[in-house]
Enzyme design. Structure first.
Site, short mmCIF file in Angstrom:
data_model
loop_
_atom_site.label_atom_id
_atom_site.label_comp_id
_atom_site.label_asym_id
_atom_site.label_seq_id
_atom_site.Cartn_x
_atom_site.Cartn_y
_atom_site.Cartn_z
N LYS A 262 0.82 -1.21 0.00
CA LYS A 262 0.00 0.00 0.00
C LYS A 262 0.86 1.27 0.00
CE LYS A 262 -4.01 -2.22 0.52
NZ LYS A 262 -3.62 -3.62 0.60
C1 LIG Z 1 -4.31 -4.70 0.13
C2 LIG Z 1 -3.51 -5.93 0.08
C3 LIG Z 1 -3.78 -6.92 -0.88
C4 LIG Z 1 -4.93 -6.82 -1.85
O1 LIG Z 1 -4.76 -5.77 -2.77
P1 LIG Z 1 -5.99 -5.27 -3.64
O2 LIG Z 1 -5.50 -4.09 -4.38
O3 LIG Z 1 -7.08 -4.97 -2.67
O4 LIG Z 1 -6.36 -6.39 -4.53
C5 LIG Z 1 -2.95 -8.03 -0.91
N1 LIG Z 1 -1.95 -8.18 -0.02
C6 LIG Z 1 -1.67 -7.26 0.91
C7 LIG Z 1 -0.56 -7.51 1.87
C8 LIG Z 1 -2.43 -6.11 0.99
O5 LIG Z 1 -2.15 -5.19 1.93
#
Ligand SMILES: *Cc1c(COP(=O)(O)O)cnc(C)c1O
Length: 498
Positions: free
Chosen positions: A113
């Site tokens: 993120k």
């Molecule tokens: C948010 C997240 C995901 C999923 O990502 P999306 O964009 O919602 O598909 C997968 N792995 C981790 C560690 C995340 O923080």
């Protein structure tokens, strides 16, 4: 480049407006009215460029109302040396002859993120300076774990912004919870809710689209914006790292210019994999996008059958950031694939909210089948994969990445497709220490506290725990409140009154 809404295609806004508003008033998501293209020559030129230079090239195609100086300011702030622990920002790690791991967790909160949320506050403050210069921005976040911390860290003490994060009380890992509840900064608040991620997300969406609340905020000199992946400003930075990964595959000699690659993405809200789809549509030679889910396999079923059905059991898994039954960003894909038919899209979305399901037409389903593969894996298999990957390939991965590797292995076995592959790795393994240690040394984590587990994992694997996680040990939580989902609105106004 102008943007429209998935639920009303007569809408036209600039990228600054799309980013500042987060979500369209009609409840739809903003998308660019066309997808800009890059050529193989462009890609070739980017191979010798830094991550920031690559990002500038891609962002300037989408954020055409940002000046070159504004983009420099945003990108240099977000991806500066020291902010990310690897100078490549999103480096590739070779797993074996055919697969590279794209490590997206070198940022300050150790999850992917950060790739978007380190940049978003810059984009948002520049954007709102253009479209709503007098307003204070209120960021509301619903999080399944990683978004919350990454958004808090990105927005902490950013002038003229406030941020409030809601997380499901039982739905995040101890490390994720500690990361959020100990957050520093004058403009931040964190609140747990009784419910799961979808409850948190629905609550936030309802507050966002409530006209009365918007008017009240307006009279207070404030406006909402979103740091969730429904905000275009979250999505566009993610397109960059798929272009960048292709460049790095070239640089490493894993492929020749023009060769196709496959991309595997562990998916929850469909944001990360949608960014890969944009990269493909821009012209990056990507053959298949492989969507990996955990036991919450609503997307696997959808991509294989064309039927989306959220009426199913919800599982709390060891990959909590993917414990999602309503994948918001899928709406953007469907809009692109159905020829930007907003009426039809609204029908599907109404079906989803009224009946919990919808079925796409054969035109869309055929396009999906051409581009997407999908697979899922339960916790047992995820742990087996983590152990195997560590024992056989000397690579320690987190639980989400474990899901992706398991789905990739299955795909290769059943398809015999030998295309060079990039597997998106979305978190540092220490964010999910207890599950990862349990995978490698079954039973060992039992009865240990979080930081004994961290130590155990270090002793067993030799892998260093990032300082920003290790330093949470002994830190007192600042935010301990837990509310019912009906009370989210009043929690928002309590926070704003502070
Ligand atoms: C948010 C997240 C995901 C999923 O990502 P999306 O964009 O919602 O598909 C997968 N792995 C981790 C560690 C995340 O923080």
């Amino acid at each position: 480049m102008l943007y429209t809404s998935t639920r009303d295609k007569s809408i036209r806004v600039t990228s600054a407006q799309a980013i500042a508003r987060g979500i369209s008033q009609d409840g739809g998501l903003f998308v660019p009215i066309e997808i800009p293209k890059i050529s193989l020559d462009d890609i070739k030129r980017l191979v010798s460029c830094s991550y920031i230079q690559r990002a500038k090239e891609i962002l300037s195609l989408y954020l055409t109302d940002f000046t070159s100086e504004e983009l420099d300011y945003c990108l240099n702030g977000a991806y500066a040396k020291g902010n990310f622990s690897d100078e490549k920002v999103a480096p590739l790690h070779t797993l074996d002859e055919s697969a590279e791991i794209l490590e997206l967790w070198k940022g300050p909160t150790c999850a992917f993120k950060d790739m978007a949320l380190q940049l978003l506050p810059y984009l948002l403050t520049v954007a709102s300076g253009k479209s709503a210069p007098d307003k204070e921005i209120v960021i509301l976040v619903a999080t399944s774990g990683d978004t919350g911390k990454a958004a808090l860290e990105g927005f902490k003490d950013v002038a003229k912004t406030k941020i409030l994060v809601f997380y499901p009380e039982e739905g995040v890992s101890p490390m994720q919870k500690l990361q959020m509840t100990t957050q520093e900064g004058e403009n931040v608040s964190v609140c747990a809710i009784e419910g799961n991620f979808d409850d948190a997300q629905n609550g936030v969406k309802a507050i966002f689209t409530d006209k009365k609340i918007a008017e009240k905020l307006d009279s207070m000199g404030m406006m909402f914006s979103s740091a969730n992946s429904i905000n275009w400003g979250r999505l566009v930075p993610q397109i960059v790292y798929y272009v960048s990964a292709y460049c790095d595959m070239l640089e490493k000699g894993k492929i020749q210019l023009g060769d196709e690659i496959n991309v595997v993405v562990p998916t929850g809200n469909f944001g990360n994999i949608l960014a890969a789809y944009y990269a493909k549509e821009m012209g990056v030679p990507i053959k298949k996008l492989i969507c990996a889910s955990n036991a919450n396999d609503v997307l696997t079923e959808f991509l294989k059958t064309g039927k989306y059905n959220k009426i199913r059991d919800f599982y709390t898994t060891i990959s909590p950031s993917m414990d999602i039954l309503i994948s918001s960003n899928l709406e953007r894909l469907l809009f692109l694939m159905n020829g930007m038919d907003d009426k039809l899209l609204c029908e599907w979305m109404k079906d989803l909210s009224d009946n919990g399901k919808y079925t796409v037409n054969s035109l869309v389903f055929d396009k999906i089948k051409n581009t997407f593969e999908a697979g899922c894996c339960d916790d047992v298999k995820t742990k087996q994969t983590i152990a195997q990957t560590f024992n056989q390939k000397d690579y320690l991965c987190d639980t989400h990445t474990g899901v992706a590797i398991a789905v990739y292995d299955d795909y290769v076995k059943t398809s015999d497709d030998k295309t060079p592959t990039v597997i998106a790795s979305t978190a540092n393994p220490y964010k999910f220490s207890s599950s990862v240690l349990d995978a490698i040394r079954p039973g060992m984590a039992k009865g240990m506290d979080e930081f004994d587990i961290v130590l155990g994992l270090h002793v067993e694997t030799g892998v260093e725990c990032p300082a920003q996680l290790a330093n949470l040990k002994g830190k007192e939580p600042r935010f301990t409140k837990c509310c019912k989902k009906e009370d989210m609105e009043s929690v928002v106004f309590q926070m704003l009154a502070k």
